[in-house]
Motif scaffolding. Structure first.
Motif, mmCIF file in Angstrom:
data_model
loop_
_atom_site.group_PDB
_atom_site.id
_atom_site.type_symbol
_atom_site.label_atom_id
_atom_site.label_comp_id
_atom_site.label_asym_id
_atom_site.label_seq_id
_atom_site.Cartn_x
_atom_site.Cartn_y
_atom_site.Cartn_z
ATOM 1 N N LEU A 140 13.077 143.818 -14.562
ATOM 2 C CA LEU A 140 13.671 143.956 -15.884
ATOM 3 C C LEU A 140 12.495 143.517 -16.892
ATOM 4 N N ALA A 141 11.523 142.798 -16.446
ATOM 5 C CA ALA A 141 10.467 142.116 -17.492
ATOM 6 C C ALA A 141 10.895 141.109 -17.941
ATOM 7 N N LEU A 142 11.900 140.443 -17.339
ATOM 8 C CA LEU A 142 12.485 139.245 -18.209
ATOM 9 C C LEU A 142 12.341 137.766 -17.602
ATOM 10 N N ALA A 143 11.580 137.786 -16.368
ATOM 11 C CA ALA A 143 11.357 136.278 -15.867
ATOM 12 C C ALA A 143 10.854 135.467 -16.801
ATOM 13 N N ASP A 144 9.907 135.841 -17.545
ATOM 14 C CA ASP A 144 9.089 135.024 -18.552
ATOM 15 C C ASP A 144 10.038 134.321 -19.455
ATOM 16 N N GLN A 145 11.090 134.937 -19.827
ATOM 17 C CA GLN A 145 12.025 134.471 -20.713
ATOM 18 C C GLN A 145 13.024 133.428 -20.228
ATOM 19 N N LEU A 146 13.172 133.070 -19.090
ATOM 20 C CA LEU A 146 14.102 132.214 -18.616
ATOM 21 C C LEU A 146 13.746 130.726 -19.127
ATOM 22 N N ALA A 147 12.544 130.292 -19.336
ATOM 23 C CA ALA A 147 12.201 128.848 -19.885
ATOM 24 C C ALA A 147 12.668 129.063 -21.253
ATOM 25 N N ALA A 148 12.375 129.854 -21.999
ATOM 26 C CA ALA A 148 12.683 129.927 -23.733
ATOM 27 C C ALA A 148 13.981 129.848 -23.709
ATOM 28 N N ALA A 149 14.798 130.289 -22.868
ATOM 29 C CA ALA A 149 16.274 130.517 -22.835
ATOM 30 C C ALA A 149 17.126 129.264 -22.323
ATOM 31 N N GLY A 150 16.223 128.289 -22.005
ATOM 32 C CA GLY A 150 16.848 126.943 -21.122
ATOM 33 C C GLY A 150 17.407 127.214 -19.897
ATOM 34 N N LEU A 151 16.883 128.019 -19.196
ATOM 35 C CA LEU A 151 17.492 128.373 -17.936
ATOM 36 C C LEU A 151 16.761 128.134 -16.836
ATOM 37 N N PRO A 152 17.300 128.003 -15.617
ATOM 38 C CA PRO A 152 16.148 127.551 -14.614
ATOM 39 C C PRO A 152 15.253 128.724 -14.463
ATOM 40 N N THR A 153 13.922 128.245 -13.867
ATOM 41 C CA THR A 153 12.947 129.189 -13.325
ATOM 42 C C THR A 153 12.657 129.285 -12.089
ATOM 43 N N PHE A 154 11.708 130.109 -11.685
ATOM 44 C CA PHE A 154 11.376 130.243 -10.416
ATOM 45 C C PHE A 154 9.894 130.648 -10.360
ATOM 46 N N ASP A 155 9.065 130.249 -9.051
ATOM 47 C CA ASP A 155 7.816 130.666 -8.809
ATOM 48 C C ASP A 155 7.765 131.040 -7.326
ATOM 49 N N TRP B 289 13.373 128.444 -6.831
ATOM 50 C CA TRP B 289 14.014 128.284 -8.237
ATOM 51 C C TRP B 289 13.932 126.809 -8.314
ATOM 52 N N HIS B 290 13.976 126.456 -9.736
ATOM 53 C CA HIS B 290 13.997 125.025 -10.087
ATOM 54 C C HIS B 290 14.632 125.038 -11.468
ATOM 55 N N ASP B 291 15.530 123.903 -11.577
ATOM 56 C CA ASP B 291 16.117 123.605 -12.733
ATOM 57 C C ASP B 291 15.263 123.186 -14.073
ATOM 58 N N THR B 292 15.590 123.060 -15.161
ATOM 59 C CA THR B 292 14.849 122.596 -16.201
ATOM 60 C C THR B 292 14.007 121.442 -16.160
ATOM 61 N N SER B 293 14.515 120.465 -15.279
ATOM 62 C CA SER B 293 13.574 119.346 -15.037
ATOM 63 C C SER B 293 12.674 119.536 -14.064
ATOM 64 N N GLY B 294 12.568 120.626 -13.389
ATOM 65 C CA GLY B 294 11.747 120.877 -12.475
ATOM 66 C C GLY B 294 12.180 120.672 -10.758
ATOM 67 N N GLU B 295 13.059 120.004 -10.771
ATOM 68 C CA GLU B 295 13.885 120.083 -9.261
ATOM 69 C C GLU B 295 14.435 121.048 -8.742
ATOM 70 N N VAL C 224 22.700 143.645 -17.729
ATOM 71 C CA VAL C 224 21.461 143.143 -18.178
ATOM 72 C C VAL C 224 21.726 141.962 -18.974
ATOM 73 N N PRO C 225 20.958 140.986 -18.834
ATOM 74 C CA PRO C 225 20.957 139.804 -19.421
ATOM 75 C C PRO C 225 20.647 139.801 -21.004
ATOM 76 N N VAL C 226 21.669 140.125 -21.714
ATOM 77 C CA VAL C 226 21.192 140.320 -23.246
ATOM 78 C C VAL C 226 20.662 139.401 -24.012
ATOM 79 N N GLU C 227 20.947 137.907 -23.768
ATOM 80 C CA GLU C 227 19.903 137.040 -24.342
ATOM 81 C C GLU C 227 18.480 136.917 -23.929
ATOM 82 N N LEU C 228 18.366 137.230 -22.668
ATOM 83 C CA LEU C 228 16.689 137.342 -22.338
ATOM 84 C C LEU C 228 16.315 138.720 -22.837
#
Length: 218
Positions: A26-41, A50-56, A81-85
């Motif tokens: 969906l080309a939305l992975a880059d928006q996770l951090a901006a939304a204050g959500l967990p991210t992944f690498d 996957w990591h929470d917002t503190s990196g854990e 579809v995650p509308v906020e993202l």
């Protein structure tokens, strides 16, 4: 024979990979951090971590909760579809467009006005206090959106009554910039700052600005 923990961990890994792939498609992975959500690498094998917002590392329970949250819009979670993202992605793209040459700095305003950079800075901030110019802060500097200025570096007279209600309502400056430079439904698809040049269209632009200001207050 694998034990239940191995099976549970395998299911969690599969969920993490599936969720990451869905967001990438969906080309939305880059928006996770901006939304204050967990991210992944992804590791060298391509597995998502996957990591929470503190990196854990994100717990399996939190990962499951994240999937539920992201798929909570609509009646069918499979096709949700995650509308906020999506909104954040759109805003990010619009912001990049605005930043690509759509603004000037104090020095350029001073050049147009035939005054020093410091004099331009002082005048612009005084005008901002009167809600008579749109200024934005970005990367430690101040941007002056160019659409609002005439060739002499002055704020276009017809825009003063359009800017005032928006700035008085403390509408987000990026939203003001975007709205004034994008086709607006309330104006039949016309771009507000362009339509304002027509004396017959200006009252419509003013009313549309007031309507946006009122929506922002609620």
């Amino acid at each position: 024979m694998p034990d239940s923990h191995d099976l549970d961990q395998g299911a969690a890994d599969a969920l993490g990979d599936r969720l990451a792939l869905w967001l990438e498609q969906l080309a939305l992975a880059d928006q996770l951090a901006a939304a204050g959500l967990p991210t992944f690498d992804r590791d060298d094998a391509g597995r998502a971590h996957w990591h929470d917002t503190s990196g854990e590392p994100l717990s399996d329970e939190r990962l499951s909760e994240l999937e539920t949250l992201l798929r909570s819009v609509g009646d069918d979670p499979t096709h949700a579809v995650p509308v906020e993202l999506v909104r954040l992605r759109r805003e990010s793209a619009l912001r990049a467009t605005l930043l690509a040459g759509g603004w000037v700095d104090y020095a350029e305003v001073g050049r147009r006005r035939g005054v020093s950079e410091n004099a331009a800075r002082f005048a612009l901030h005084k005008a901002a206090e009167r809600r008579a110019v749109l200024l934005l802060q970005h990367d430690g500097g101040t941007l002056v959106p160019a659409f609002q200025l005439d060739d002499e570096g002055q704020v276009r007279e017809e825009l003063l009554t359009v800017l005032e209600p928006l700035l008085a309502a403390k509408v987000d400056p990026w939203r003001v910039w975007t709205w004034l430079t994008s086709p607006a439904a309330l104006l039949g698809g016309a771009v507000p700052h362009e339509a304002a040049r027509d004396p017959e269209e200006l009252p419509l632009v003013q009313r549309a600005a007031v309507a946006l200001a009122e929506r922002s207050r609620t």
